[in-house]
Enzyme design. Structure first.
Site, PDB file in Angstrom:
ATOM      1  N   LYS A   5     -19.169  97.441   7.912  1.00  0.00           N
ATOM      2  CA  LYS A   5     -18.504  98.259   6.884  1.00  0.00           C
ATOM      3  C   LYS A   5     -19.227  98.027   5.568  1.00  0.00           C
ATOM      4  CE  LYS A   5     -13.849  98.923   4.926  1.00  0.00           C
ATOM      5  NZ  LYS A   5     -12.421  98.599   5.143  1.00  0.00           N
ATOM      6  N   ARG A  52      -8.019 105.758  15.876  1.00  0.00           N
ATOM      7  CA  ARG A  52      -6.938 105.921  14.904  1.00  0.00           C
ATOM      8  C   ARG A  52      -6.115 107.154  15.259  1.00  0.00           C
ATOM      9  NH1 ARG A  52      -9.876 103.816  10.102  1.00  0.00           N
ATOM     10  NH2 ARG A  52     -11.780 102.976  10.928  1.00  0.00           N
ATOM     11  N   ASP A  83      -5.270 107.939   9.071  1.00  0.00           N
ATOM     12  CA  ASP A  83      -6.592 107.429   9.460  1.00  0.00           C
ATOM     13  C   ASP A  83      -6.629 105.901   9.396  1.00  0.00           C
ATOM     14  OD1 ASP A  83      -6.317 108.353   6.666  1.00  0.00           O
ATOM     15  OD2 ASP A  83      -8.172 107.258   6.367  1.00  0.00           O
ATOM     16  N   ASP A 119      -7.835  98.176   7.961  1.00  0.00           N
ATOM     17  CA  ASP A 119      -8.211  98.679   6.630  1.00  0.00           C
ATOM     18  C   ASP A 119      -7.404  98.048   5.501  1.00  0.00           C
ATOM     19  OD1 ASP A 119     -10.356 100.050   7.470  1.00  0.00           O
ATOM     20  OD2 ASP A 119      -9.547 102.059   7.176  1.00  0.00           O
ATOM     21  N   GLY A 175     -21.412 105.113   0.560  1.00  0.00           N
ATOM     22  CA  GLY A 175     -21.508 104.397   1.831  1.00  0.00           C
ATOM     23  C   GLY A 175     -21.489 102.890   1.694  1.00  0.00           C
ATOM     24  N   ARG A 216     -18.656 104.955   5.513  1.00  0.00           N
ATOM     25  CA  ARG A 216     -19.414 103.779   5.072  1.00  0.00           C
ATOM     26  C   ARG A 216     -19.353 102.666   6.119  1.00  0.00           C
ATOM     27  NH1 ARG A 216     -15.988 100.255   0.833  1.00  0.00           N
ATOM     28  NH2 ARG A 216     -13.903 100.810   1.485  1.00  0.00           N
ATOM     29  N   ARG A 235     -16.858  93.649  11.141  1.00  0.00           N
ATOM     30  CA  ARG A 235     -15.443  93.699  11.534  1.00  0.00           C
ATOM     31  C   ARG A 235     -15.306  93.800  13.048  1.00  0.00           C
ATOM     32  NH1 ARG A 235     -11.586  98.040   8.630  1.00  0.00           N
ATOM     33  NH2 ARG A 235     -12.685  99.614   9.833  1.00  0.00           N
TER      34      ARG A 235
END
Ligand code: AMP
Ligand code: MG
Length: 485
Positions: A107, A177, A245, A255, A120, A87, A170
């Site tokens: 995002k 990652r 992740d 995140d 998404g 997403r 963002r």
């Protein structure tokens, strides 16, 4: 508005899928980070005029090359071989005012080839949460991705009920990652894995010795993450979903889902509604990071030169260094919080004993450290008042006082403590209040007030008392956070 230079799209073909954002039907700018815009060298007037369109997917900025990055990940210890940006879309890379390369990502911008069953999309509340907690972390001096904007899409999303939809813009040092490496390692795609390794070293650790590139990256990420987790532990931050992740190669926090700041100090504290076993509890975070780094090591192993057994031994040696790296970072963090300017013989025991005092007394984490400076100024009252049983604290204080007297002038020392021990962190009840007002009543007042408080966390200001104290016990005992997906 933006000057893009998209190395990921250009140099790492085969590691992503090109995709387009869904055009938001009625984009409306909710929050814009002009401080970050200035750091990125973006014209604020132009950005304000264009942000609703350009940062919601309604219109693509010139030079953007939207891509969904591939990654895998270990979620709660189990391998998910195919995650990826389900997403989110990387629009491209910008060079900031300090010459640093930064990703600009949307995002909540719609489905991609990695969406699996998901829609998404993102809801307004969780995107504002990521915005305010990221800004708080930044103001605390903790490496983090940051929000440039939140734009409401004008399109509801279906979660437990219907919620207003939003897109978060963002900014990150990169979105690489641990899971990005896992994706290509588990597919035994060593050509792409090697390109990824070279790219990561060039971008994040250009100065390290590259005789053994895979081990060099593992060592650099180990040290960056050891420092990062020590900072989290210092401020009482619980990430909540430390899946591989969600662990960056850059060492930035990423995140912000079910994350939260702890009120009462307790190592077993968990807020996430899906973390039934407490895997990602406050006190487990260093050990979990070590485990996550072992997944990076396993992924990089095929690129370590030499015999297999020898490669394993070398990678293991790097991993074994995590404990020491973390210990050093934590001593530095806690030492500064206790007002020690340099580490001396005997300090280790003093720090350990203080943590035992905290764990037994379960006082408010943030206020305990803040009131230590008041104690350093000679008034123990506010600190003692945080403890139901003061015995252990009273026993510890004289040793700390004696130690402090060796270290600088009293007022300077207390001021230095105030500069590392925040008064305002995004407390859960204030975060909830702000998000509820924004998403249910379209009222951004509480969000703005919270953002202002946590953007200067160390400076006591009049009128902000409500942000400096814990919630009622009733709120604290039953508080849960949700992933918000
Ligand atoms: P997270 O828990 O946010 O770190 O996400 C884990 C994985 O789920 C990532 O691959 C995300 O892209 C994906 N994901 C989360 N929410 C959605 C959604 N609403 N639609 C599609 N994919 C999602
Ligand atoms: Mg994630």
């Amino acid at each position: 508005v933006f000057t893009f230079d998209n190395t990921y799209a250009r140099d790492l073909t085969g590691l992503y899928a090109a995709a387009l954002p869904d055009p938001a039907p009625r984009p409306r700018l909710i929050a814009l980070n002009l401080d970050l815009a200035a750091e990125l060298g973006i014209d604020p007037t132009l950005l304000r005029a264009e942000a609703a369109d350009l940062l919601s997917g309604a219109r693509l900025p010139d030079g953007a090359e939207p891509i969904a990055q591939a990654y895998a990940g270990h979620q709660f210890g189990g391998l998910s071989p195919q995650l990826g940006d389900g997403r989110a879309l990387l629009l491209g890379e910008l060079i900031d005012q300090h010459g640093r390369r930064r990703d600009l990502q949307l995002k909540g911008s719609g489905r991609t080839p990695f969406s699996r069953g998901g829609d998404g999309k993102a809801a307004l509340g969780p995107m504002l949460r990521e915005y305010v907690i990221g800004e708080a972390m930044h103001a605390l001096g903790i490496p983090t991705t940051r929000a440039l904007a939140v734009v409401a899409t004008g399109q509801p999303v279906r979660r437990e009920g219907m919620l207003p939809g939003a897109v978060l813009a963002r900014v990150a040092a990169s979105h690489l990652r641990v899971g990005t490496f896992e994706y290509f390692a588990i597919r035994e795609d060593y050509d792409r894995l090697r390109r990824l390794l070279d790219y990561a070293l060039d971008r994040h650790y250009p100065d390290v010795d590259r005789t053994q590139p895979a081990l060099a990256l593992l060592t650099a990420v180990r040290d960056a993450q050891a420092k990062l987790v020590a900072r989290w532990m210092g401020v009482g931050f619980i990430h909540g979903v430390m899946n591989t992740d969600n662990v960056t190669i850059s060492g930035e926090t990423i995140d912000y889902g079910p994350c939260a700041f702890m009120d009462d100090h307790a190592p077993s504290t968990v807020f996430s509604s899906i973390d039934h076993g407490g895997r990602y509890a406050y006190g487990n975070q260093p050990a979990i990071m070590a485990w996550n780094l072992s997944r990076l090591a396993i992924s990089l192993l095929p690129l370590v030169e030499g015999e297999h057994d020898e490669a394993v031994a070398q990678a293991q040696a790097v991993l074994d260094g995590f404990a020491g790296a973390y210990q050093t970072a934590w001593q530095e963090e806690l030492g500064a919080k206790l007002g020690l300017t340099a580490f001396r013989e005997g300090d280790g025991a003093l720090l350990r004993e203080f943590m035992t005092v905290l764990e037994a007394g379960k006082p408010d984490h943030t206020l305990t450290f803040r009131h230590l400076a008041t104690a350093a100024r000679g008034d123990d009252g506010p600190l003692l008042a945080l403890f139901d049983d003061e015995t252990a604290l009273r026993a510890w204080l004289p040793g700390w006082r004696a130690r402090l007297s060796h270290d600088g002038r009293p007022e300077e020392r207390a001021a230095a403590m105030d500069a590392v021990n925040p008064l305002y962190v995004p407390r859960n009840h204030k975060v909830e209040e702000a998000l509820t007002a924004a998403s249910e009543a379209d009222d951004l007042g509480p969000f703005g007030a919270l953002l202002e408080a946590v953007s200067q966390p160390f400076t006591e200001r009049e009128g902000l008392e409500a942000f400096a104290g814990p919630a009622s016990a009733a709120f604290t005992t039953c508080y849960k956070t949700f992933c918000g997906t």
